[in-house]
Design an enzyme around this catalytic site. Structure first.
Site, short mmCIF file in Angstrom:
data_model
loop_
_atom_site.label_atom_id
_atom_site.label_comp_id
_atom_site.label_asym_id
_atom_site.label_seq_id
_atom_site.Cartn_x
_atom_site.Cartn_y
_atom_site.Cartn_z
N LYS A 100 -8.63 -1.49 6.59
CA LYS A 100 -8.89 -2.01 5.24
C LYS A 100 -8.15 -3.29 4.92
O LYS A 100 -8.57 -4.33 4.59
CB LYS A 100 -9.14 -1.25 4.03
CG LYS A 100 -8.28 -0.33 3.57
CD LYS A 100 -8.60 0.69 2.50
CE LYS A 100 -7.77 1.91 2.03
NZ LYS A 100 -7.73 2.86 3.08
N HIS A 152 0.79 -1.09 -0.09
CA HIS A 152 -0.04 0.15 -0.04
C HIS A 152 0.88 1.22 0.06
O HIS A 152 2.06 1.40 0.62
CB HIS A 152 -0.94 0.02 1.21
CG HIS A 152 -2.13 1.00 1.12
ND1 HIS A 152 -3.24 0.70 0.40
CD2 HIS A 152 -2.23 2.18 1.41
CE1 HIS A 152 -4.02 1.69 0.26
NE2 HIS A 152 -3.45 2.65 1.19
N ASP A 172 -13.95 3.32 7.03
CA ASP A 172 -13.12 3.91 6.32
C ASP A 172 -13.51 4.42 5.02
O ASP A 172 -13.22 5.41 4.76
CB ASP A 172 -11.85 2.97 5.92
CG ASP A 172 -10.77 3.62 5.37
OD1 ASP A 172 -10.23 4.64 5.56
OD2 ASP A 172 -10.23 3.21 4.06
N SER A 175 -6.74 4.30 8.50
CA SER A 175 -7.33 3.87 7.09
C SER A 175 -6.58 2.81 6.71
O SER A 175 -7.24 2.04 6.03
CB SER A 175 -7.05 5.52 6.61
OG SER A 175 -7.45 5.24 5.26
N ARG A 217 -12.51 13.24 4.91
CA ARG A 217 -10.99 13.47 5.10
C ARG A 217 -10.66 14.24 3.64
O ARG A 217 -9.91 15.29 3.58
CB ARG A 217 -10.38 12.43 5.49
CG ARG A 217 -10.30 12.04 6.70
CD ARG A 217 -9.30 11.14 7.13
NE ARG A 217 -8.04 11.08 6.94
CZ ARG A 217 -7.09 9.93 6.23
NH1 ARG A 217 -7.75 8.74 5.95
NH2 ARG A 217 -6.00 10.23 5.90
N1 URA Z 1 -4.17 5.64 1.84
C1 URA Z 1 -5.21 5.27 2.66
O1 URA Z 1 -5.75 4.14 2.38
N2 URA Z 1 -5.71 6.08 3.57
C2 URA Z 1 -4.98 7.06 3.92
O2 URA Z 1 -5.10 7.98 4.69
C3 URA Z 1 -3.78 7.57 3.16
C4 URA Z 1 -3.34 6.73 1.94
#
Ligand code: URA
Length: 440
Positions: free
Chosen positions: A187, A82, A161, A183, A168
């Site tokens: 997930k 990620h 989320d 966040s 956000r």
């Molecule tokens: N990626 C995400 O899933 N959440 C964030 O807050 C920033 C990057």
């Protein structure tokens, strides 16, 4: 307990307990806490911060707002990667099929555009017919069948989320270490991953502009992941310049297809794909060390397996795989603007932050939660980073959608082009990866 008093306590700098945090997260999903209250609370978190205990409590409450997939029935445990958010960041489209093709399952739950950065799901949805909204059982079936999938948060996968992320984005509450940590990890944990390679972006175009805040984010992510039973490592990577040669939605899918087919792969995309992919292979136990992981992935790439797996995923998710080869099947810009180099010298790249902001304003991202993405909007870098350019030479192409471009668009975009003195070394660019922080 009520939302007003919890918001006030965080506003005034108090530490919240688990029950208060859970009250707000559950209220976000049930609708009992309004969007303006959630926004106000997150803005208070933005300014006041959260300690590691609060961050972990927030992550767990967000995870438990939905289901958690379980892949424990044998085989290589699922891994994922990620990014904390970049411009032109299409590494997921390269690394997920490559890693899946060597036998590591990748149930990738991703996000949409955030701030000035692009979203994996928005980019993918520019492929005609492709879906990213799946029930947990469908994610499991896709991973069993194809080896990987791309899915979004949903009513059953980290629903909190989905709500907090969109708020956000629209309210400019992105650059917060606890909110980013919760966040991302809520997930990822919901998808059942057991290991995670994190690409923590650093620089003008990232949410963490310097190495120190980026290291703090990396440490928060790794420590919280471990509490959830996920082995994680972080790669700190430079995000001053647009990654690869394109940024936008459909245009990044086209570039990803080219890269997976091994047609002129930009050095930075190759470097980060192999490095992050090697971490996924090591953390999941698929290989003993990073160099074995890199060789395995390099071979899969050369053999065309990454591309083959990507096409399988597109088909399995309802998309038209021909779109990768016939550019006319992807949404294409209605108009283009050419942008010239402001002076002669060695071209270094395109500044990520203003380019990402322009893409968002031009319709490639969202200014409100209910905005529709225009998949045609984007930028294309024509000059090779590290090559010599002349003053007035076209080095950048802006791809436009329906929104009219203001008069000053080209002069403004010319300011994003980084050119160094002609004496600078040709063809030499620093690697994107700055440092790695391994799992404790
Ligand atoms: N990626 C995400 O899933 N959440 C964030 O807050 C920033 C990057």
């Amino acid at each position: 307990m009520n939302a007003k008093s919890i918001i006030r306590r965080k506003r005034d700098g108090a530490k919240l307990d688990e029950a208060e945090i859970r009250f707000l997260v559950e209220g976000a999903v049930s609708g009992a806490v309004s969007e303006y209250q959630l926004t106000s609370w997150m803005m208070s978190v933005f300014f006041r911060g959260m300690d590691p205990r609060e961050t972990a409590a927030l992550t767990v409450a967000m995870l438990e707002s939905g289901d958690r997939l379980d892949f424990s029935s044998g085989g290589t445990p699922p891994a994922d990667k990620h990014s904390t958010g970049g411009v032109g960041d299409k590494i997921s489209f390269l690394v997920a099929p490559l890693v899946a093709s060597v036998g590591v399952p990748v149930p990738m739950v991703s996000g949409r555009s955030l701030g000035h950065t692009g979203g994996t799901l928005d980019k993918l949805e520019s492929i005609p017919g492709l879906r990213t909204g799946f029930e947990p059982e469908e994610i499991r079936a896709l991973v069993d069948r194809v080896g990987f999938c791309f899915a979004g948060q949903s009513k059953r996968i980290a629903p909190a989320d989905a709500i907090l992320y969109a708020l956000r984005d629209a309210a400019s509450i992105v650059e917060s270490i606890p909110l980013i940590t919760a966040s991302i990890l809520s997930k990822k944990a919901a998808a059942g991953v057991r290991s995670l390679a994190l690409d923590v972006k650093v620089g003008e175009g990232a949410f963490m502009s310097g190495p120190e805040p980026a290291r703090a984010l990396a440490r928060s992510l790794i420590a919280t992941a471990e509490q959830l039973g996920i082995r994680a490592c972080a790669h700190l990577t430079e995000m001053d310049r647009v990654l690869g040669r394109t940024a936008g939605n459909a245009i990044e899918i086209t570039e990803s297809g080219r890269c997976l087919r091994n047609e002129a792969v930009p050095d930075d995309l190759r470097e980060l794909t192999l490095s992050l992919g090697a971490s996924m292979c090591v953390l999941s136990g698929r290989v003993a060390d990073r160099s074995e992981g890199q060789s395995l992935l390099r071979r899969a790439w050369e053999d065309g397996h990454g591309y083959e797996w990507f096409l399988r995923m597109v088909e399995a998710q309802g998309g038209d795989p021909r779109a990768l080869e016939r550019p006319g099947l992807l949404p294409v810009a209605s108009r283009h603007l050419e942008v010239a180099a402001p002076r002669a010298g060695v071209f270094r790249g395109v500044r990520a932050r203003p380019a990402g902001e322009w893409i968002t304003e031009a319709g490639g991202g969202r200014l409100r939660t209910d905005d529709r993405i225009d998949p045609r909007v984007g930028i294309e870098v024509l000059a090779e980073p590290g090559s010599r350019v002349d003053r007035g030479e076209t080095v950048l192409l802006l791809h436009l959608g329906d929104k009219p471009a203001p008069q000053d668009t080209c002069p403004r975009a010319s300011g994003w082009i980084q050119v160094e003195d002609s004496g600078a070394s040709l063809g030499v660019l620093p690697p994107r990866e700055m440092e790695r922080i391994d799992s404790a």
